[in-house]
Motif scaffolding. Sequence first.
Motif, PDB file in Angstrom:
ATOM      1  N   LEU A   1      37.509  37.550  37.689  1.00 46.05           N
ATOM      2  CA  LEU A   1      37.573  38.539  36.541  1.00 46.05           C
ATOM      3  C   LEU A   1      36.546  37.855  35.351  1.00 46.05           C
ATOM      4  O   LEU A   1      35.927  38.726  34.742  1.00 46.05           O
ATOM      5  CB  LEU A   1      39.173  38.129  35.819  1.00 46.05           C
ATOM      6  CG  LEU A   1      39.129  38.708  34.420  1.00 46.05           C
ATOM      7  CD1 LEU A   1      39.186  40.163  34.255  1.00 46.05           C
ATOM      8  CD2 LEU A   1      40.553  38.279  33.809  1.00 46.05           C
TER       9      LEU A   1
ATOM     10  N   PHE B   1      37.063  44.065  29.356  1.00 48.89           N
ATOM     11  CA  PHE B   1      36.875  43.059  28.057  1.00 48.89           C
ATOM     12  C   PHE B   1      35.397  43.095  27.678  1.00 48.89           C
ATOM     13  O   PHE B   1      35.155  43.318  26.236  1.00 48.89           O
ATOM     14  CB  PHE B   1      37.227  41.958  28.471  1.00 48.89           C
ATOM     15  CG  PHE B   1      38.704  41.942  28.894  1.00 48.89           C
ATOM     16  CD1 PHE B   1      39.677  42.180  27.978  1.00 48.89           C
ATOM     17  CD2 PHE B   1      39.185  41.598  30.285  1.00 48.89           C
ATOM     18  CE1 PHE B   1      41.093  42.240  28.181  1.00 48.89           C
ATOM     19  CE2 PHE B   1      40.530  41.542  30.582  1.00 48.89           C
ATOM     20  CZ  PHE B   1      41.343  41.793  29.764  1.00 48.89           C
ATOM     21  N   GLY B   2      34.496  43.001  28.555  1.00 46.63           N
ATOM     22  CA  GLY B   2      32.942  43.133  28.093  1.00 46.63           C
ATOM     23  C   GLY B   2      32.506  44.299  27.727  1.00 46.63           C
ATOM     24  O   GLY B   2      31.817  44.420  26.752  1.00 46.63           O
TER      25      GLY B   2
ATOM     26  N   THR C   1      29.508  44.286  32.906  1.00 42.06           N
ATOM     27  CA  THR C   1      28.990  44.632  31.621  1.00 42.06           C
ATOM     28  C   THR C   1      27.534  44.688  31.696  1.00 42.06           C
ATOM     29  O   THR C   1      27.040  45.479  31.137  1.00 42.06           O
ATOM     30  CB  THR C   1      29.745  43.705  30.462  1.00 42.06           C
ATOM     31  OG1 THR C   1      31.023  43.653  31.001  1.00 42.06           O
ATOM     32  CG2 THR C   1      29.177  44.271  29.228  1.00 42.06           C
TER      33      THR C   1
ATOM     34  N   THR D   1      33.312  40.184  34.442  1.00 46.72           N
ATOM     35  CA  THR D   1      33.378  40.629  33.127  1.00 46.72           C
ATOM     36  C   THR D   1      31.983  40.594  32.658  1.00 46.72           C
ATOM     37  O   THR D   1      31.296  41.505  32.029  1.00 46.72           O
ATOM     38  CB  THR D   1      34.474  39.907  32.338  1.00 46.72           C
ATOM     39  OG1 THR D   1      35.546  40.219  32.525  1.00 46.72           O
ATOM     40  CG2 THR D   1      33.976  40.302  30.759  1.00 46.72           C
TER      41      THR D   1
ATOM     42  N   CYS E   1      40.302  44.608  35.939  1.00 47.28           N
ATOM     43  CA  CYS E   1      40.262  44.247  34.456  1.00 47.28           C
ATOM     44  C   CYS E   1      38.954  43.851  33.854  1.00 47.28           C
ATOM     45  O   CYS E   1      38.870  43.829  32.685  1.00 47.28           O
ATOM     46  CB  CYS E   1      41.417  43.500  34.200  1.00 47.28           C
ATOM     47  SG  CYS E   1      42.920  44.151  34.338  1.00 47.28           S
ATOM     48  N   SER E   2      38.061  43.447  34.899  1.00 48.99           N
ATOM     49  CA  SER E   2      36.856  42.964  34.432  1.00 48.99           C
ATOM     50  C   SER E   2      36.148  44.000  33.760  1.00 48.99           C
ATOM     51  O   SER E   2      34.970  43.909  33.020  1.00 48.99           O
ATOM     52  CB  SER E   2      35.975  42.283  35.487  1.00 48.99           C
ATOM     53  OG  SER E   2      35.416  43.420  36.493  1.00 48.99           O
TER      54      SER E   2
END
Length: 446
Positions: free
Chosen positions: A17, A147-148, A25, A21, A143-144
């Motif tokens: 993750l 967030f980034g 990104t 992330t 889910c990675s």
Amino acid sequence: MADRRTFNVIVLGVGFLFIFTAFTTCGNVEQTVVKSLENGTFTGSGYHSLGIIYGVFSFANLLAPTLVAVIGPKISMFLSGLLYSGYIAVFIIPSTWSFYLTSVLIGAGAATLWTAQGQFLVENSDASTINRNTGMFWALLQCSMLFGNLYIYVDWNGRTEIPDNSRKNIFLSLLVASILGTLSFLGLTKSHREEEMLSEEEGQSLLSTRVMYRRRANTAMQEAKSEFKTIKELVKTKTILLLSPCMAYSGLELSFYSGVYGTCIGATTQFGEAAKGLIGISGIVVGIGEIVGGGLFGLLCKNNRFRRTSVVFLGMVVHFIAFYLVFLNIPDDAPVVFQTTTQKTPFLTPSISITLLCSFLLGLGDSCFNTQLYSILGRVYVEHSTPAFAIFKFIQSIFAAVAFFYSGYLLLMWQLLLMVILGFIGTLCFFVVERMQNISVDLQEY
């Protein structure tokens, strides 16, 4: 024992993750970042870098199992994580030579990382927990994409240019995330299988460490030769030949949603100050599409009324709708402009809602094709699943690399047309393979 294995799977998922992330990104924005560099000596291309990564990755997959067998999955993942962190760090103080050098290194690191991940996940699972553990890992990994990209939206929203201090802050944050993910691998505990191997080796007190590692290497080489022979045999089978167009298509659309589409959004003049921030939101929505698709099709495929062909056909329709809307909504020169924003006008006035709908559809369609390719390969090649998956990743990565190399030169409509043609052929071939398998099952039952 069960608690320790579950702990290992969770730590493994958290490590991936954090690392991805940073990397997903980076891949989503790097061409946009490269275009904005205030550095007259830098001549690199984000597209070419990603092409190198996937090209090296495809060939390194053939050697990675041997390395992982010799040094073990834990150390393999830790060393690979360091290579990922090095690639992210290049964007803080960019130079052309280090940019392309780390592209090669991360391609090799990616092959080692994913090979070690697969081995470690299997070692920490049994027949009753493999589906649960795989689901936990993939949920954390997907889910990675959230967030980034959220950070990108918050930092870039309202900007028309990306100043050096903003770039450095972003990639410092991504570097910290990647390093945390890499360090988390040191928290992995030995599986029961590894402990048995170590105790067996320790019992042979007359053997030196060098001799033990040499024995491991010899065993790994023999296994690698056997697997390579199996791969050569599987490549000639009708099933793999028919699935190849679908695998190739998955590589083209992977390059499009993970690197090209975000660049197109950021280059669209009509989005004005919202363009750069939209890259981040688009990445988040693609991730949501992947998560929804993975969860939904995992449930549907447990119901016998839903065949793999239905999911793949849905993926084709979803992607073709997305491609048509992208064609209407995004300027044709969006992938190829470098120093400026787009000069051409699309058929529709670019709409943020249509742009984000396309992002969702791209993620959803990708999950359709990938889940079903894994499913059919796992069913057809039960005894040879590892070589079959290696062939899949090889073909997918080669075509992703090719797509990244031509993305900076072909206008958007030609890129979309190539994906439509290959996607249609790939879907038809998938239908033929599924039909072949159904006939085979019917004959066996008869």
